[in-house]
Design a protein around this motif. Structure first.
Motif, short mmCIF file in Angstrom:
data_model
loop_
_atom_site.label_atom_id
_atom_site.label_comp_id
_atom_site.label_asym_id
_atom_site.label_seq_id
_atom_site.Cartn_x
_atom_site.Cartn_y
_atom_site.Cartn_z
N ALA A 170 18.42 80.85 17.91
CA ALA A 170 19.51 81.81 18.14
C ALA A 170 19.11 83.24 17.80
O ALA A 170 19.89 84.16 18.02
N ASN A 171 17.90 83.43 17.29
CA ASN A 171 17.45 84.76 16.87
C ASN A 171 17.06 85.58 18.11
O ASN A 171 16.07 85.29 18.76
N PRO A 172 17.82 86.64 18.43
CA PRO A 172 17.50 87.42 19.64
C PRO A 172 16.21 88.22 19.50
O PRO A 172 15.69 88.71 20.50
N LEU A 173 15.70 88.34 18.28
CA LEU A 173 14.48 89.11 18.05
C LEU A 173 13.23 88.23 18.03
O LEU A 173 12.13 88.71 17.77
N PHE A 174 13.41 86.94 18.30
CA PHE A 174 12.28 86.01 18.38
C PHE A 174 12.04 85.63 19.83
O PHE A 174 12.97 85.32 20.57
N SER A 175 10.76 85.65 20.23
CA SER A 175 10.40 85.20 21.58
C SER A 175 9.21 84.27 21.51
O SER A 175 8.31 84.45 20.68
N LEU A 176 9.22 83.27 22.37
CA LEU A 176 8.13 82.31 22.50
C LEU A 176 7.61 82.39 23.92
O LEU A 176 8.36 82.18 24.88
N ILE A 177 6.32 82.70 24.08
CA ILE A 177 5.73 82.84 25.40
C ILE A 177 4.61 81.83 25.53
O ILE A 177 3.60 81.91 24.81
N ASP A 178 4.77 80.86 26.40
CA ASP A 178 3.75 79.83 26.57
C ASP A 178 2.69 80.27 27.56
O ASP A 178 2.75 81.37 28.13
N ARG A 179 1.69 79.42 27.77
CA ARG A 179 0.57 79.68 28.68
C ARG A 179 -0.01 81.08 28.44
O ARG A 179 -0.33 81.82 29.37
N SER A 180 -0.17 81.41 27.15
CA SER A 180 -0.65 82.73 26.75
C SER A 180 -1.81 82.57 25.78
O SER A 180 -1.64 82.06 24.68
N MET A 197 14.92 81.53 24.52
CA MET A 197 13.82 81.61 23.56
C MET A 197 12.47 81.62 24.26
O MET A 197 11.54 82.28 23.84
N ASN A 198 12.33 80.87 25.35
CA ASN A 198 11.07 80.78 26.06
C ASN A 198 11.00 81.92 27.07
O ASN A 198 11.68 81.91 28.08
N ALA A 199 10.15 82.92 26.77
CA ALA A 199 10.15 84.15 27.56
C ALA A 199 8.86 84.28 28.36
O ALA A 199 7.89 83.56 28.14
N ARG A 200 8.81 85.25 29.31
CA ARG A 200 7.56 85.60 30.00
C ARG A 200 7.32 87.10 29.94
O ARG A 200 6.32 87.57 30.44
N ARG A 201 8.22 87.84 29.33
CA ARG A 201 8.03 89.28 29.21
C ARG A 201 7.27 89.57 27.92
O ARG A 201 7.73 89.24 26.83
N TYR A 202 6.13 90.21 28.05
CA TYR A 202 5.30 90.50 26.89
C TYR A 202 5.77 91.79 26.23
O TYR A 202 5.87 92.83 26.89
#
Length: 515
Positions: free
Chosen positions: A222-232, A1-6
């Motif tokens: 569990a949602n593959p279409l949800f992403s959370l990107i911190d320090r943004s 869930m915690n991503a870095r790809r924008y």
């Protein structure tokens, strides 16, 4: 869930990862599971799972590191003060929060000296008390006919319960004594009762506090279409043809900027930074930042008198484990909201010959409803910037004669309540510096018509800017004394359902065309 790809484009961008931003993500995951959703948070991830309350971190050192990491840009940790600092006139922030460097008060105004924010995944819900009372009387938003159903849904998302401290040995005694002093003439719903809390007990008895992780829930994680990107850091909402079409976001780890296109943008920062982003995006309705209100906070402490001896199974540690958290609801006749809980987490002697029963010192707090004024506001300009390089909040705030009257009544009432439950530790209550409640509201307030007194409609969509919504305590249009998180999550549910319905309807239309 915690991503870095924008992502290049998504259906919905959510700015901010606090409870209301998380509520949008949860409702969209449940009602529009085919929608792509990207959530951006300016702060770091400080807990596992992301957004969890720091009080759930067992190791004190790890908990302290999480709090310091949440304290925004610049010098972290240096401004933290203990709760007694108010007596000495010290301007200090609570652990996990940071203060405005300047612009918190102007000549001839009261200001908000301790207005504070948090920057971390989960926002303030990683540090809050978890109190989730429902609004009452004039606190309620009367133009929302579905308010009670929305509040019930908010309670589901936050995991609100009233039994977290049922085993507290002094809880019933505190409520019994408060009831004797308060309940006469009140309806059943407004009598002294257990505080509804976003907290629950594990099977092993350990208390678990809700944060944004609980609001997000397994369905969002569990949602593959949800992403959370911190320090943004979202620096602006892109507006084309009068409509929100995406955001510009800066990766604070690399410094790179990205444009992310979106069908809908939800700004769910906080009551200071949501209007900040709209102002920076040149979205400036007349009411933006106005009607800002805090809840003046009066506190007092008393030692419970004539307490029975503790049993062998009594809790040994933990704030509020002995006396629980009790609630005195707001009423028109008593325009403040009361929260009573254990003050000491371990035995402390009042005198050498007078040992204290563990947990028998309780803190009483009364939160006062504010007299709303359009000129109470958070403003921005092109000259002042904050630690992130964004327009710095400048707070203009003044107490009215009615505010002073209500606060004086609260000071008298809290002494009466303290004497009802025990022996006061001091003869005078403490009035905390303005901003202490952390319950800032009204700066992006909801309204029925676009008449210049509100920022958004009843679905939280910004007037005149399709595709742009706001969320958070700032959306609440009424003067409240109760803790606002449940109400703001309820309003977020309504807004999220609107977006989900549009997305679902478009999917049906697209499917019918393809057939």
């Amino acid at each position: 869930m915690n991503a870095r790809r924008y992502p290049h484009s998504v259906d919905v961008v959510i700015v901010g990862s606090g409870p209301t931003g998380a509520a949008y993500a949860r409702i969209l995951s449940e009602r529009a599971p085919d929608a792509t959703v990207a959530m951006f948070e300016v702060g770091p991830t400080v807990s596992d799972p992301p957004g969890a309350h720091v009080k759930n971190i067992a190791d004190p050192a790890e908990r302290a590191r999480a709090q310091v990491a949440s304290e925004g840009p610049g010098e972290r940790g240096a401004k933290v003060a203990n709760p007694g600092a108010a007596k000495a006139g010290v301007r200090g922030a609570r652990p996990g929060t940071f203060l405005l460097e300047d612009g918190y008060a102007f000549d001839g105004e009261d200001g908000m000296p301790v207005a504070a924010m948090s920057s971390n995944v989960g926002g303030m819900s990683a540090h809050w008390t978890g109190a989730c009372p429902r609004p009452n009387d004039s606190e309620r938003i009367t133009f929302l006919p579905d308010l009670d159903e929305l509040l019930a849904e908010g309670e589901r998302l936050l995991g609100v319960r009233t039994d977290a401290f049922d085993a507290a040995p002094f809880g019933a005694i505190v409520r019994e004594r408060l009831s004797a002093a308060i309940d006469e003439g009140r309806t059943e719903a407004t009598r002294v009762q257990r505080m509804p809390l976003a907290a629950h007990r594990r099977d092993d008895g350990r208390l678990v506090w809700s944060g944004s992780d609980v609001v997000l829930g397994d369905v969002t994680r569990a949602n593959p279409l949800f992403s959370l990107i911190d320090r943004s850091l979202v620096t602006s909402v892109r507006i084309e043809g009068g409509r929100a079409v995406g955001v510009v976001v800066r990766d604070l780890a690399s410094g790179d900027e990205h444009e992310v296109a979106a069908r809908f943008v939800v700004v769910a920062a906080d009551a200071l930074r949501t209007p900040q982003l709209l102002w920076a995006s040149n979205v400036r309705p007349h009411a933006l930042g106005r009607y800002l209100n805090d809840q003046a906070q009066i506190v007092f402490a008393a030692r419970l008198r004539d307490m029975p001896p503790l049993g062998a199974d009594a809790p040994a540690t933990g704030l509020a484990e002995y006396s629980g958290v009790s609630w005195v609801p707001f009423t028109e006749g008593m325009p403040f909201h009361g929260q009573i809980m254990q003050l000491d987490a371990s035995p402390i002697p009042l005198a050498e010959d007078d040992p204290v029963v563990p947990g028998s010192i309780v803190g009483l707090g009364l939160f006062c409803a504010k007299d709303l004024q359009a000129d109470d506001r958070v403003a921005f300009d092109d000259e002042h910037v904050d630690g992130y390089g964004m327009p710095a909040p400048r707070i203009h705030y003044t107490l009215t004669a009615r505010d002073h009257e209500v606060m004086e009544r609260a000071r008298q009432e809290i002494v009466r309540l303290g004497e009802a439950v025990g022996d006061p530790l001091d003869s005078r209550p403490v009035t905390l510096p303005l901003g202490s409640s952390l319950h800032y509201q009204g700066s992006t307030r909801m309204g029925v018509v676009d008449d210049g007194t509100s920022v958004c409609d009843t679905d939280s969509q910004v007037w005149g800017v399709p595709g742009l919504s706001v969320a958070g305590n700032g959306v609440i249009p009424t003067s409240t004394a109760c803790n606002p998180t449940l109400t703001s999550v309820a309003l977020a549910v309504r807004g999220a359902r609107k977006i989900a319905a549009v997305l679902a309807r478009e999917q049906v239309d697209a499917a019918s065309v393809s057939v």
